[in-house]
Design an enzyme around this catalytic site. Structure first.
Site, mmCIF file in Angstrom:
data_model
loop_
_atom_site.group_PDB
_atom_site.id
_atom_site.type_symbol
_atom_site.label_atom_id
_atom_site.label_comp_id
_atom_site.label_asym_id
_atom_site.label_seq_id
_atom_site.Cartn_x
_atom_site.Cartn_y
_atom_site.Cartn_z
ATOM 1 C CB ILE A 20 -4.232 9.271 9.558
ATOM 2 C CG1 ILE A 20 -3.910 8.343 10.941
ATOM 3 C CG2 ILE A 20 -3.151 9.932 8.787
ATOM 4 C CD1 ILE A 20 -3.291 9.485 11.799
ATOM 5 N N GLY A 53 1.003 -1.277 -0.027
ATOM 6 C CA GLY A 53 -0.126 -0.077 0.025
ATOM 7 C C GLY A 53 1.014 1.298 0.005
ATOM 8 C CE1 TYR A 95 -9.871 -0.509 8.269
ATOM 9 C CE2 TYR A 95 -10.605 0.464 10.589
ATOM 10 C CZ TYR A 95 -9.812 0.455 9.584
ATOM 11 O OH TYR A 95 -8.365 1.141 9.492
#
Ligand code: NDP
Length: 243
Positions: free
Chosen positions: A185, A9, A152
């Site tokens: 973030i 990523g 998640y």
């Protein structure tokens, strides 16, 4: 020869900032991306211009066979993989009652199995060298649990359990395994949340701001450094104080 770091990523967000931070610190860098080809190519140009020995690789982290081929290429190209950063991840906001079987499987395929895949291909190489450093990116929601993000949160909690167990097993082989659990973030991942919801969340953060990608990248680079050699099996919370 400088250490080689493999970052999944690496095309966008936190991973991209980590790639740049490792490059600035003099590491050799192998960057994994999936769809963001243009961003990955721009990053490759930037790294080469800055004199970093680096390569980009397209790979779906959820595929065992694709990750195997890419890890083989990385080991042929760089000769070794000293540090692995399992950062690639996806998120989704949904009521639990709306989560489909496919949503659940996709979440675990990328966030958990992707981490397993890269570890399973690179750890034998680290064990044979009796040295290595693995940094997995979890989330504050893996620690605390988030409403409307059950799949998640569960996948990120799994990453924490995986990290702690692996650290115990690999410690005697000279391999450190740690987790970073970021808070909120400022990346594409949070775009779905919307301005007002983001503002309400940030109001609750003691440091009164969203984290930057550099806030996380700096901690990742520290965990990979010689100064962090006695840290293993830990979850480092980087969240402005909210958890
Ligand atoms: P972004 O959405 O900005 O970037 C996600 C990255 O993961 C991209 O580089 C993307 O590659 C890659 N990726 C996604 N799926 C795959 C796949 N199947 N195979 C390979 N690569 C893949 O996310 P962030 O930078 O915000 O998140 C990075 C990590 O940090 C994630 O694990 C996330 O869960 C975690 N995190 C983020 C938080 C935040 O507030 N942003 C908070 C807590 C944790 P490409 O674009 O090339 O397809």
């Amino acid at each position: 020869m400088n250490d080689t770091v493999v970052i999944t990523g690496g095309s966008r967000g936190i991973g991209r900032a980590a790639v740049k931070a490792f490059a600035a610190a003099g590491y050799r860098v192998a960057v994994i991306y999936k769809n963001a080809e243009k961003q990955a190519e721009e990053l490759a140009e930037e790294l080469k211009a800055g004199g970093t020995d680096s390569e980009i690789y397209r790979c779906d982290v959820s595929s065992y066979s694709e990750t195997g081929l890419v890890c083989k290429k990385i080991l042929e190209r760089f000769g070794r993989a000293d540090i692995l950063v399992n950062n690639a991840g996806i998120s989704q906001i949904k009521l639990f009652t709306d989560i489909t079987e496919q949503d659940w499987d996709d979440m675990f395929a990328v966030n958990m199995k992707g981490t397993f895949n890269f570890c399973s291909w690179l750890i034998p190489h680290m064990i044979s060298r009796k040295s290595g450093n693995i940094i997995n990116i979890s989330s504050m929601w893996g620690v605390e649990g988030a409403s409307c993000e059950v799949h998640y949160s569960a996948s990120k909690a799994a990453v924490i359990g995986f990290t702690k167990a692996l650290a115990k097993e690999l410690g005697p082989s000279g391999i450190n395994v740690n987790c970073v659990a970021p808070g909120f973030i400022d990346t594409d991942m949070n775009k779905e949340l919307g301005g007002e919801a983001a503002k309400m969340f940030i109001d609750e953060v003691p440091l009164q701001r969203a984290g930057s990608v550099e806030d996380i990248a700096n901690v990742i680079v520290f965990l990979a450094s010689k100064g962090a050699k006695y840290i293993t099996g830990q979850v480092i919370n980087v969240n402005g104080g909210i958890v």
